[in-house]
Design a protein around this motif. Structure first.
Motif, PDB file in Angstrom:
ATOM      1  N   GLY A 436       0.854  -1.225  -0.034  1.00 23.36           N
ATOM      2  CA  GLY A 436       0.138   0.048   0.031  1.00 23.36           C
ATOM      3  C   GLY A 436       0.844   1.129   0.073  1.00 23.36           C
ATOM      4  N   LEU A 437       1.943   1.293   0.818  1.00 22.98           N
ATOM      5  CA  LEU A 437       2.735   2.697   1.019  1.00 22.98           C
ATOM      6  C   LEU A 437       3.516   2.788  -0.450  1.00 22.98           C
ATOM      7  N   MET A 438       3.962   1.585  -0.937  1.00 23.78           N
ATOM      8  CA  MET A 438       4.838   1.541  -2.230  1.00 23.78           C
ATOM      9  C   MET A 438       3.873   2.192  -3.512  1.00 23.78           C
ATOM     10  N   TYR A 439       2.685   1.679  -3.619  1.00 19.53           N
ATOM     11  CA  TYR A 439       1.934   2.233  -4.486  1.00 19.53           C
ATOM     12  C   TYR A 439       1.651   3.842  -4.350  1.00 19.53           C
ATOM     13  N   LEU A 440       1.376   4.215  -2.985  1.00 16.17           N
ATOM     14  CA  LEU A 440       1.139   5.667  -2.927  1.00 16.17           C
ATOM     15  C   LEU A 440       2.240   6.374  -3.323  1.00 16.17           C
ATOM     16  N   ARG A 441       3.436   6.092  -2.875  1.00 13.32           N
ATOM     17  CA  ARG A 441       4.500   6.697  -3.180  1.00 13.32           C
ATOM     18  C   ARG A 441       4.761   6.592  -4.837  1.00 13.32           C
ATOM     19  N   PHE A 442       4.570   5.687  -5.529  1.00 13.78           N
ATOM     20  CA  PHE A 442       4.709   5.559  -6.880  1.00 13.78           C
ATOM     21  C   PHE A 442       3.757   6.692  -7.643  1.00 13.78           C
ATOM     22  N   ARG A 443       2.342   6.454  -7.124  1.00 11.77           N
ATOM     23  CA  ARG A 443       1.514   7.396  -7.604  1.00 11.77           C
ATOM     24  C   ARG A 443       1.780   8.782  -7.513  1.00 11.77           C
ATOM     25  N   LYS A 444       2.327   9.283  -6.548  1.00 14.73           N
ATOM     26  CA  LYS A 444       2.657  10.734  -6.234  1.00 14.73           C
ATOM     27  C   LYS A 444       3.795  11.060  -7.236  1.00 14.73           C
ATOM     28  N   GLY A 445       4.321  10.609  -8.069  1.00 15.96           N
ATOM     29  CA  GLY A 445       5.080  10.736  -9.110  1.00 15.96           C
ATOM     30  C   GLY A 445       6.487  11.493  -8.788  1.00 15.96           C
ATOM     31  N   HIS A 446       6.876  11.714  -7.617  1.00 21.73           N
ATOM     32  CA  HIS A 446       8.060  12.607  -7.311  1.00 21.73           C
ATOM     33  C   HIS A 446       9.090  11.757  -8.053  1.00 21.73           C
ATOM     34  N   TRP A 447       9.225  10.293  -8.079  1.00 23.62           N
ATOM     35  CA  TRP A 447      10.268  10.079  -8.404  1.00 23.62           C
ATOM     36  C   TRP A 447      10.600  10.415 -10.079  1.00 23.62           C
ATOM     37  N   LYS A 448       9.661  11.043 -10.838  1.00 21.22           N
ATOM     38  CA  LYS A 448      10.010  11.439 -12.130  1.00 21.22           C
ATOM     39  C   LYS A 448      10.868  12.466 -12.309  1.00 21.22           C
ATOM     40  N   LYS A 449      11.116  13.309 -11.236  1.00 21.50           N
ATOM     41  CA  LYS A 449      11.814  14.526 -11.138  1.00 21.50           C
ATOM     42  C   LYS A 449      13.154  14.484 -10.700  1.00 21.50           C
ATOM     43  N   ILE A 450      13.611  13.070 -10.133  1.00 23.41           N
ATOM     44  CA  ILE A 450      14.827  13.026  -9.253  1.00 23.41           C
ATOM     45  C   ILE A 450      15.958  13.233 -10.412  1.00 23.41           C
ATOM     46  N   ALA A 451      17.009  13.975  -9.859  1.00 21.19           N
ATOM     47  CA  ALA A 451      18.174  14.051 -10.731  1.00 21.19           C
ATOM     48  C   ALA A 451      19.257  13.508 -10.244  1.00 21.19           C
ATOM     49  N   ILE A 452      20.010  12.670 -11.085  1.00 19.75           N
ATOM     50  CA  ILE A 452      21.269  11.853 -10.623  1.00 19.75           C
ATOM     51  C   ILE A 452      22.311  12.625 -11.202  1.00 19.75           C
TER      52      ILE A 452
END
Length: 452
Positions: A436-452
Protein backbone atom coordinates in the motif's frame (compact mmCIF):
# COMPACT_ATOMS: atom_id res chain seq x y z
CA UNK A 1 23.67 -4.02 -26.50
CA UNK A 2 21.78 -0.82 -27.28
CA UNK A 3 19.76 1.36 -24.91
CA UNK A 4 16.27 -0.01 -24.50
CA UNK A 5 14.25 3.18 -24.37
CA UNK A 6 13.07 4.13 -27.85
CA UNK A 7 9.92 6.05 -27.09
CA UNK A 8 7.80 3.39 -28.75
CA UNK A 9 4.35 3.47 -27.20
CA UNK A 10 3.25 0.21 -28.82
CA UNK A 11 1.95 -2.15 -26.13
CA UNK A 12 3.35 -5.30 -27.73
CA UNK A 13 6.76 -3.69 -28.17
CA UNK A 14 6.81 -2.69 -24.50
CA UNK A 15 5.83 -6.17 -23.36
CA UNK A 16 8.52 -7.70 -25.57
CA UNK A 17 11.12 -5.39 -24.04
CA UNK A 18 9.94 -6.22 -20.52
CA UNK A 19 10.11 -9.95 -21.20
CA UNK A 20 13.53 -9.58 -22.83
CA UNK A 21 14.79 -8.03 -19.60
CA UNK A 22 12.75 -10.03 -17.12
CA UNK A 23 13.07 -13.60 -18.40
CA UNK A 24 16.87 -13.87 -18.08
CA UNK A 25 16.63 -12.23 -14.65
CA UNK A 26 13.91 -14.70 -13.66
CA UNK A 27 16.00 -17.61 -14.91
CA UNK A 28 18.99 -16.25 -13.00
CA UNK A 29 16.88 -16.07 -9.85
CA UNK A 30 15.56 -19.59 -10.50
CA UNK A 31 19.15 -20.81 -10.70
CA UNK A 32 20.13 -19.02 -7.49
CA UNK A 33 17.01 -20.23 -5.73
CA UNK A 34 17.38 -23.77 -7.07
CA UNK A 35 20.89 -24.10 -5.69
CA UNK A 36 19.72 -22.77 -2.32
CA UNK A 37 16.85 -25.25 -2.38
CA UNK A 38 19.27 -28.02 -3.37
CA UNK A 39 21.55 -27.08 -0.49
CA UNK A 40 18.59 -27.19 1.89
CA UNK A 41 17.34 -30.50 0.49
CA UNK A 42 20.77 -32.14 0.78
CA UNK A 43 21.42 -30.80 4.28
CA UNK A 44 17.84 -31.70 5.24
CA UNK A 45 18.76 -35.34 4.71
CA UNK A 46 21.47 -35.14 7.36
CA UNK A 47 19.76 -33.88 10.53
CA UNK A 48 17.65 -31.06 11.97
CA UNK A 49 20.82 -29.78 13.67
CA UNK A 50 22.67 -29.56 10.35
CA UNK A 51 19.69 -27.82 8.75
CA UNK A 52 19.51 -25.25 11.54
CA UNK A 53 23.30 -24.70 11.50
CA UNK A 54 23.42 -23.99 7.76
CA UNK A 55 20.26 -21.87 7.84
CA UNK A 56 21.43 -19.74 10.74
CA UNK A 57 25.04 -19.70 9.51
CA UNK A 58 23.96 -18.45 6.10
CA UNK A 59 22.14 -15.55 7.69
CA UNK A 60 25.21 -14.59 9.70
CA UNK A 61 27.66 -15.00 6.81
CA UNK A 62 25.59 -13.16 4.22
CA UNK A 63 23.81 -10.48 6.25
CA UNK A 64 26.66 -7.99 5.82
CA UNK A 65 27.18 -9.18 2.24
CA UNK A 66 23.60 -8.33 1.28
CA UNK A 67 23.88 -4.94 2.96
CA UNK A 68 27.03 -3.91 1.10
CA UNK A 69 26.02 -5.46 -2.23
CA UNK A 70 22.98 -3.19 -2.18
CA UNK A 71 25.37 -0.58 -3.58
CA UNK A 72 24.65 -2.42 -6.83
CA UNK A 73 21.20 -0.78 -6.77
CA UNK A 74 22.79 2.66 -6.91
CA UNK A 75 25.25 1.49 -9.55
CA UNK A 76 22.45 0.08 -11.69
CA UNK A 77 20.34 3.26 -11.41
CA UNK A 78 23.22 5.54 -12.43
CA UNK A 79 24.35 3.28 -15.27
CA UNK A 80 20.76 3.08 -16.60
CA UNK A 81 20.47 6.89 -16.58
CA UNK A 82 23.73 7.35 -18.48
CA UNK A 83 22.87 4.66 -21.02
CA UNK A 84 19.44 6.23 -21.55
CA UNK A 85 21.16 9.58 -22.08
CA UNK A 86 23.63 7.91 -24.51
CA UNK A 87 26.65 8.58 -22.30
CA UNK A 88 28.31 5.13 -21.94
CA UNK A 89 31.74 6.51 -20.94
CA UNK A 90 30.24 8.03 -17.81
CA UNK A 91 28.57 4.70 -17.09
CA UNK A 92 31.94 2.94 -17.43
CA UNK A 93 33.54 5.23 -14.88
CA UNK A 94 30.76 4.45 -12.41
CA UNK A 95 31.27 0.72 -12.94
CA UNK A 96 35.03 0.97 -12.36
CA UNK A 97 34.61 2.93 -9.14
CA UNK A 98 31.89 0.59 -7.89
CA UNK A 99 34.14 -2.39 -8.53
CA UNK A 100 37.11 -1.17 -6.49
CA UNK A 101 34.92 -0.04 -3.60
CA UNK A 102 33.12 -3.41 -3.53
CA UNK A 103 36.43 -5.27 -3.58
CA UNK A 104 37.88 -3.29 -0.67
CA UNK A 105 34.76 -3.71 1.45
CA UNK A 106 34.53 -7.44 0.74
CA UNK A 107 37.98 -8.01 2.26
CA UNK A 108 36.90 -6.24 5.47
CA UNK A 109 33.73 -8.32 5.62
CA UNK A 110 35.73 -11.52 5.32
CA UNK A 111 37.61 -10.56 8.46
CA UNK A 112 34.44 -9.53 10.28
CA UNK A 113 32.70 -12.85 9.63
CA UNK A 114 35.73 -14.87 10.70
CA UNK A 115 35.93 -12.88 13.91
CA UNK A 116 32.21 -12.89 14.75
CA UNK A 117 31.26 -16.49 13.93
CA UNK A 118 32.12 -18.15 17.27
CA UNK A 119 30.88 -15.45 19.69
CA UNK A 120 27.69 -15.00 17.69
CA UNK A 121 26.72 -18.67 17.68
CA UNK A 122 27.67 -19.19 21.32
CA UNK A 123 25.58 -16.21 22.44
CA UNK A 124 22.46 -17.06 20.43
CA UNK A 125 22.24 -20.86 20.12
CA UNK A 126 21.94 -23.42 22.92
CA UNK A 127 22.32 -26.64 20.91
CA UNK A 128 26.06 -27.49 20.96
CA UNK A 129 25.94 -29.49 17.71
CA UNK A 130 24.29 -26.57 15.89
CA UNK A 131 26.99 -24.24 17.26
CA UNK A 132 29.83 -26.50 16.12
CA UNK A 133 28.45 -27.04 12.60
CA UNK A 134 27.41 -23.41 12.19
CA UNK A 135 30.85 -22.01 13.05
CA UNK A 136 32.48 -24.44 10.63
CA UNK A 137 30.09 -23.44 7.84
CA UNK A 138 30.48 -19.68 8.33
CA UNK A 139 34.29 -19.74 8.40
CA UNK A 140 34.45 -21.51 5.04
CA UNK A 141 31.77 -19.63 3.08
CA UNK A 142 33.17 -16.29 4.26
CA UNK A 143 36.13 -16.67 1.88
CA UNK A 144 33.71 -16.56 -1.04
CA UNK A 145 32.65 -13.05 -0.01
CA UNK A 146 35.73 -11.54 -1.65
CA UNK A 147 34.37 -12.79 -4.99
CA UNK A 148 30.63 -12.58 -4.33
CA UNK A 149 30.20 -8.86 -3.59
CA UNK A 150 32.11 -7.58 -6.66
CA UNK A 151 30.18 -10.07 -8.80
CA UNK A 152 26.85 -8.80 -7.50
CA UNK A 153 27.82 -5.17 -8.14
CA UNK A 154 29.14 -5.84 -11.66
CA UNK A 155 26.05 -7.86 -12.56
CA UNK A 156 23.86 -5.01 -11.30
CA UNK A 157 25.72 -2.63 -13.61
CA UNK A 158 25.10 -4.94 -16.57
CA UNK A 159 21.38 -5.07 -15.76
CA UNK A 160 21.26 -1.28 -15.62
CA UNK A 161 22.77 -1.27 -19.11
CA UNK A 162 20.04 -3.66 -20.26
CA UNK A 163 22.08 -6.88 -20.28
CA UNK A 164 20.38 -9.49 -18.10
CA UNK A 165 21.70 -12.44 -20.13
CA UNK A 166 25.32 -12.40 -18.96
CA UNK A 167 24.40 -12.39 -15.24
CA UNK A 168 22.12 -15.34 -16.01
CA UNK A 169 24.93 -17.23 -17.76
CA UNK A 170 27.32 -16.52 -14.90
CA UNK A 171 24.74 -17.84 -12.43
CA UNK A 172 24.12 -20.92 -14.59
CA UNK A 173 27.76 -22.02 -14.63
CA UNK A 174 28.41 -21.13 -10.98
CA UNK A 175 25.29 -22.84 -9.68
CA UNK A 176 25.82 -25.99 -11.73
CA UNK A 177 29.23 -26.24 -10.11
CA UNK A 178 27.63 -25.65 -6.70
CA UNK A 179 25.07 -28.42 -7.23
CA UNK A 180 27.67 -30.94 -8.39
CA UNK A 181 29.94 -29.91 -5.55
CA UNK A 182 27.12 -30.34 -3.02
CA UNK A 183 26.32 -33.81 -4.28
CA UNK A 184 29.84 -35.19 -4.21
CA UNK A 185 31.18 -33.35 -1.16
CA UNK A 186 28.23 -33.57 1.24
CA UNK A 187 27.75 -37.32 0.80
CA UNK A 188 31.22 -38.34 -0.42
CA UNK A 189 30.50 -39.68 -3.91
CA UNK A 190 32.98 -40.45 -6.74
CA UNK A 191 35.95 -40.90 -4.44
CA UNK A 192 35.53 -37.65 -2.51
CA UNK A 193 35.39 -37.78 1.30
CA UNK A 194 31.98 -37.36 3.01
CA UNK A 195 32.17 -33.83 4.45
CA UNK A 196 28.47 -33.06 5.09
CA UNK A 197 28.09 -29.39 6.20
CA UNK A 198 31.73 -28.62 5.44
CA UNK A 199 31.26 -29.97 1.91
CA UNK A 200 28.28 -27.69 1.29
CA UNK A 201 30.35 -24.69 2.38
CA UNK A 202 33.28 -25.59 0.10
CA UNK A 203 30.97 -26.05 -2.90
CA UNK A 204 29.39 -22.65 -2.29
CA UNK A 205 32.75 -20.88 -2.07
CA UNK A 206 34.14 -22.46 -5.26
CA UNK A 207 31.01 -21.57 -7.22
CA UNK A 208 31.26 -17.92 -6.17
CA UNK A 209 34.83 -17.77 -7.43
CA UNK A 210 33.76 -19.10 -10.83
CA UNK A 211 30.83 -16.68 -11.08
CA UNK A 212 33.18 -13.77 -10.45
CA UNK A 213 35.64 -14.89 -13.11
CA UNK A 214 32.92 -15.07 -15.79
CA UNK A 215 31.46 -11.61 -15.14
CA UNK A 216 34.86 -9.98 -14.60
CA UNK A 217 36.37 -11.34 -17.84
CA UNK A 218 33.28 -10.34 -19.85
CA UNK A 219 33.41 -6.72 -18.68
CA UNK A 220 37.19 -6.46 -19.06
CA UNK A 221 36.93 -7.74 -22.64
CA UNK A 222 34.59 -4.86 -23.55
CA UNK A 223 31.97 -6.99 -25.31
CA UNK A 224 29.05 -4.75 -24.27
CA UNK A 225 27.90 -1.15 -24.38
CA UNK A 226 29.59 -0.86 -20.99
CA UNK A 227 32.97 -2.19 -19.83
CA UNK A 228 35.25 -2.39 -16.79
CA UNK A 229 38.41 -0.29 -17.06
CA UNK A 230 40.92 -1.30 -14.37
CA UNK A 231 42.87 1.94 -14.82
CA UNK A 232 39.77 3.88 -13.82
CA UNK A 233 39.38 1.57 -10.84
CA UNK A 234 42.85 2.39 -9.51
CA UNK A 235 42.17 6.14 -9.53
CA UNK A 236 39.53 7.06 -6.95
CA UNK A 237 37.10 9.68 -8.32
CA UNK A 238 35.45 11.36 -5.34
CA UNK A 239 32.68 12.90 -7.47
CA UNK A 240 31.61 9.46 -8.66
CA UNK A 241 32.01 8.01 -5.15
CA UNK A 242 29.74 10.74 -3.75
CA UNK A 243 27.19 10.04 -6.49
CA UNK A 244 27.26 6.33 -5.66
CA UNK A 245 27.04 7.07 -1.94
CA UNK A 246 24.00 9.31 -2.40
CA UNK A 247 22.00 6.63 -4.22
CA UNK A 248 23.44 3.49 -2.67
CA UNK A 249 23.47 4.38 1.02
CA UNK A 250 19.65 4.35 1.41
CA UNK A 251 19.59 0.95 -0.32
CA UNK A 252 22.36 -0.34 1.93
CA UNK A 253 20.45 0.93 4.97
CA UNK A 254 17.28 -0.68 3.62
CA UNK A 255 19.06 -4.01 3.23
CA UNK A 256 20.62 -3.54 6.67
CA UNK A 257 17.12 -3.09 8.04
CA UNK A 258 15.81 -6.17 6.24
CA UNK A 259 18.81 -8.36 6.98
CA UNK A 260 19.01 -7.24 10.58
CA UNK A 261 15.34 -7.90 11.09
CA UNK A 262 15.61 -11.36 9.51
CA UNK A 263 18.53 -12.16 11.77
CA UNK A 264 16.71 -10.86 14.85
CA UNK A 265 13.52 -12.71 14.00
CA UNK A 266 15.55 -15.87 13.41
CA UNK A 267 17.05 -15.53 16.88
CA UNK A 268 13.55 -15.20 18.29
CA UNK A 269 12.27 -18.17 16.28
CA UNK A 270 15.06 -20.38 17.64
CA UNK A 271 13.31 -19.98 21.01
CA UNK A 272 10.48 -22.06 19.56
CA UNK A 273 12.83 -25.05 19.26
CA UNK A 274 15.08 -26.74 16.72
CA UNK A 275 12.19 -28.37 14.84
CA UNK A 276 10.27 -25.09 14.53
CA UNK A 277 13.34 -23.24 13.27
CA UNK A 278 14.18 -26.03 10.81
CA UNK A 279 10.59 -25.96 9.51
CA UNK A 280 10.82 -22.19 9.17
CA UNK A 281 14.04 -22.48 7.14
CA UNK A 282 12.53 -25.12 4.87
CA UNK A 283 9.45 -22.97 4.27
CA UNK A 284 11.64 -19.92 3.55
CA UNK A 285 13.53 -21.95 0.94
CA UNK A 286 10.28 -22.91 -0.76
CA UNK A 287 8.88 -19.39 -0.45
CA UNK A 288 11.86 -18.09 -2.38
CA UNK A 289 10.34 -19.64 -5.53
CA UNK A 290 7.73 -16.89 -5.45
CA UNK A 291 10.44 -14.23 -5.64
CA UNK A 292 11.47 -15.39 -9.11
CA UNK A 293 8.88 -13.54 -11.23
CA UNK A 294 8.83 -10.60 -8.83
CA UNK A 295 12.58 -10.21 -9.04
CA UNK A 296 12.64 -10.47 -12.84
CA UNK A 297 9.93 -7.88 -13.41
CA UNK A 298 11.44 -5.62 -10.74
CA UNK A 299 14.70 -5.68 -12.73
CA UNK A 300 12.78 -4.81 -15.90
CA UNK A 301 10.90 -1.99 -14.18
CA UNK A 302 14.13 -0.63 -12.67
CA UNK A 303 16.12 -0.69 -15.91
CA UNK A 304 13.33 0.83 -18.01
CA UNK A 305 12.56 3.51 -15.42
CA UNK A 306 16.21 4.56 -15.29
CA UNK A 307 16.81 4.50 -19.03
CA UNK A 308 13.56 6.27 -19.90
CA UNK A 309 14.22 9.00 -17.36
CA UNK A 310 17.75 9.36 -18.78
CA UNK A 311 16.15 9.82 -22.22
CA UNK A 312 13.68 12.35 -20.71
CA UNK A 313 10.63 10.12 -21.22
CA UNK A 314 9.01 10.00 -17.74
CA UNK A 315 5.61 8.82 -18.98
CA UNK A 316 7.23 5.83 -20.67
CA UNK A 317 9.00 5.09 -17.39
CA UNK A 318 5.66 4.99 -15.57
CA UNK A 319 3.96 2.92 -18.25
CA UNK A 320 6.73 0.33 -18.25
CA UNK A 321 6.47 -0.03 -14.47
CA UNK A 322 2.71 -0.61 -14.57
CA UNK A 323 3.05 -3.12 -17.40
CA UNK A 324 5.75 -4.98 -15.45
CA UNK A 325 3.53 -5.04 -12.37
CA UNK A 326 0.57 -6.56 -14.22
CA UNK A 327 2.70 -9.42 -15.52
CA UNK A 328 4.21 -10.04 -12.07
CA UNK A 329 0.77 -10.14 -10.44
CA UNK A 330 -0.40 -12.85 -12.81
CA UNK A 331 2.63 -15.08 -12.32
CA UNK A 332 3.01 -14.62 -8.57
CA UNK A 333 -0.66 -15.29 -7.92
CA UNK A 334 -0.16 -18.56 -9.78
CA UNK A 335 2.74 -19.42 -7.48
CA UNK A 336 0.46 -18.70 -4.53
CA UNK A 337 -2.03 -21.27 -5.78
CA UNK A 338 0.76 -23.85 -6.03
CA UNK A 339 1.74 -23.15 -2.42
CA UNK A 340 -1.85 -23.53 -1.29
CA UNK A 341 -2.63 -26.76 -3.15
CA UNK A 342 0.67 -28.63 -3.15
CA UNK A 343 2.22 -27.60 0.17
CA UNK A 344 2.99 -31.11 1.43
CA UNK A 345 4.42 -32.23 -1.90
CA UNK A 346 6.70 -29.19 -2.00
CA UNK A 347 7.99 -29.73 1.52
CA UNK A 348 8.75 -33.37 0.72
CA UNK A 349 11.36 -32.10 -1.72
CA UNK A 350 13.26 -30.43 1.10
CA UNK A 351 13.21 -32.83 4.02
CA UNK A 352 12.29 -36.37 4.97
CA UNK A 353 11.81 -35.46 8.66
CA UNK A 354 8.02 -35.74 9.11
CA UNK A 355 7.70 -33.31 11.99
CA UNK A 356 9.64 -30.63 10.14
CA UNK A 357 7.82 -31.32 6.86
CA UNK A 358 4.29 -31.03 8.29
CA UNK A 359 5.01 -27.80 10.12
CA UNK A 360 6.72 -26.27 7.07
CA UNK A 361 3.73 -27.20 4.89
CA UNK A 362 1.42 -25.22 7.17
CA UNK A 363 3.77 -22.22 6.95
CA UNK A 364 3.94 -22.25 3.17
CA UNK A 365 0.13 -22.36 2.89
CA UNK A 366 0.06 -19.08 4.80
CA UNK A 367 2.72 -17.68 2.44
CA UNK A 368 0.32 -18.24 -0.48
CA UNK A 369 -1.69 -15.21 0.64
CA UNK A 370 1.27 -12.81 0.53
CA UNK A 371 1.94 -13.21 -3.21
CA UNK A 372 -0.16 -10.38 -4.77
CA UNK A 373 1.04 -7.74 -2.31
CA UNK A 374 4.60 -9.03 -2.60
CA UNK A 375 4.38 -8.47 -6.37
CA UNK A 376 3.30 -4.85 -5.86
CA UNK A 377 6.04 -4.18 -3.33
CA UNK A 378 8.82 -5.77 -5.42
CA UNK A 379 7.99 -4.34 -8.85
CA UNK A 380 7.03 -0.80 -7.87
CA UNK A 381 9.96 -0.78 -5.45
CA UNK A 382 12.20 -1.76 -8.37
CA UNK A 383 10.86 1.10 -10.49
CA UNK A 384 11.40 3.62 -7.70
CA UNK A 385 14.96 2.45 -7.10
CA UNK A 386 15.73 2.56 -10.82
CA UNK A 387 14.51 6.15 -10.83
CA UNK A 388 16.80 6.98 -7.92
CA UNK A 389 14.15 7.14 -5.19
CA UNK A 390 16.13 4.89 -2.86
CA UNK A 391 15.29 7.03 0.21
CA UNK A 392 11.58 6.40 -0.44
CA UNK A 393 11.86 2.63 -0.63
CA UNK A 394 14.04 2.70 2.49
CA UNK A 395 11.33 4.50 4.46
CA UNK A 396 8.66 2.06 3.29
CA UNK A 397 10.87 -0.87 4.28
CA UNK A 398 11.50 0.60 7.72
CA UNK A 399 7.79 0.92 8.41
CA UNK A 400 6.91 -2.55 7.16
CA UNK A 401 9.78 -4.25 8.96
CA UNK A 402 10.22 -2.43 12.27
CA UNK A 403 6.72 -1.11 12.93
CA UNK A 404 4.74 -4.09 11.60
CA UNK A 405 6.61 -7.39 11.16
CA UNK A 406 8.99 -7.43 14.13
CA UNK A 407 6.48 -6.26 16.76
CA UNK A 408 4.04 -8.92 15.53
CA UNK A 409 6.68 -11.67 15.61
CA UNK A 410 7.77 -10.61 19.09
CA UNK A 411 4.16 -10.87 20.24
CA UNK A 412 3.78 -14.29 18.62
CA UNK A 413 6.92 -15.74 20.25
CA UNK A 414 7.14 -14.06 23.65
CA UNK A 415 3.67 -12.77 24.56
CA UNK A 416 1.10 -15.13 23.04
CA UNK A 417 3.59 -18.04 22.70
CA UNK A 418 2.07 -19.28 19.45
CA UNK A 419 3.60 -21.63 16.88
CA UNK A 420 5.88 -20.61 14.02
CA UNK A 421 2.84 -20.60 11.71
CA UNK A 422 1.77 -17.27 13.19
CA UNK A 423 5.17 -15.80 12.33
CA UNK A 424 4.15 -16.27 8.71
CA UNK A 425 0.83 -14.56 9.33
CA UNK A 426 2.83 -11.56 10.54
CA UNK A 427 4.75 -11.56 7.24
CA UNK A 428 1.51 -11.51 5.25
CA UNK A 429 0.39 -8.42 7.18
CA UNK A 430 3.78 -6.78 6.59
CA UNK A 431 3.50 -7.10 2.80
CA UNK A 432 -0.03 -5.68 2.78
CA UNK A 433 1.26 -2.54 4.49
CA UNK A 434 4.38 -2.27 2.32
CA UNK A 435 2.46 -2.74 -0.94
CA UNK A 436 0.00 0.00 0.00
CA UNK A 437 2.76 2.46 0.90
CA UNK A 438 4.84 1.62 -2.18
CA UNK A 439 1.83 2.16 -4.44
CA UNK A 440 1.05 5.54 -2.88
CA UNK A 441 4.62 6.73 -3.30
CA UNK A 442 4.71 5.58 -6.91
CA UNK A 443 1.43 7.31 -7.78
CA UNK A 444 2.60 10.64 -6.33
CA UNK A 445 5.15 10.80 -9.17
CA UNK A 446 7.96 12.55 -7.29
CA UNK A 447 10.38 9.93 -8.63
CA UNK A 448 9.96 11.27 -12.18
CA UNK A 449 11.74 14.51 -11.21
CA UNK A 450 14.76 13.06 -9.41
CA UNK A 451 18.09 14.22 -10.82
CA UNK A 452 21.11 11.89 -10.62
Amino acid sequence: MKALNNGNSNSNSLQNTIFRLALPAILENILNTAVWMFDTAMIGRLSAEALSAVGFGSQLAFTLVNIVSAMGIGTSAIVARYIGANEPEKANKVISQSFIVSLIISVFLLGANLFLARPFFISTIEDQQVIKLGIQYVKIVSFGIVFLIPTMVLNAALRGAGNTKLPMFSALVANLLNVVGDYVLIFGYYGFPRMEVKGAAIATTLSQMVGFIITFVYLIAGQDIVRLNLKDSIKIDMDVIKQLYKLSMPSCLEEFSHSGSRLLSSIWITRLGTVAFAAHQVAVSAESMSFMPGYGFAVAASTLAGQNLGARQPEEAERSAIASLKLALILMSGVGLVFLIFSHQLMSLFTTIDEVKNLAAACIRVAAFEQPTLAVSMVLGGALRGAGDTPGTFKVGLIGTWLVRLPLIFAVVFIFKKTVIYVWVATVIQFVVEAGLMYLRFRKGHWKKIAI
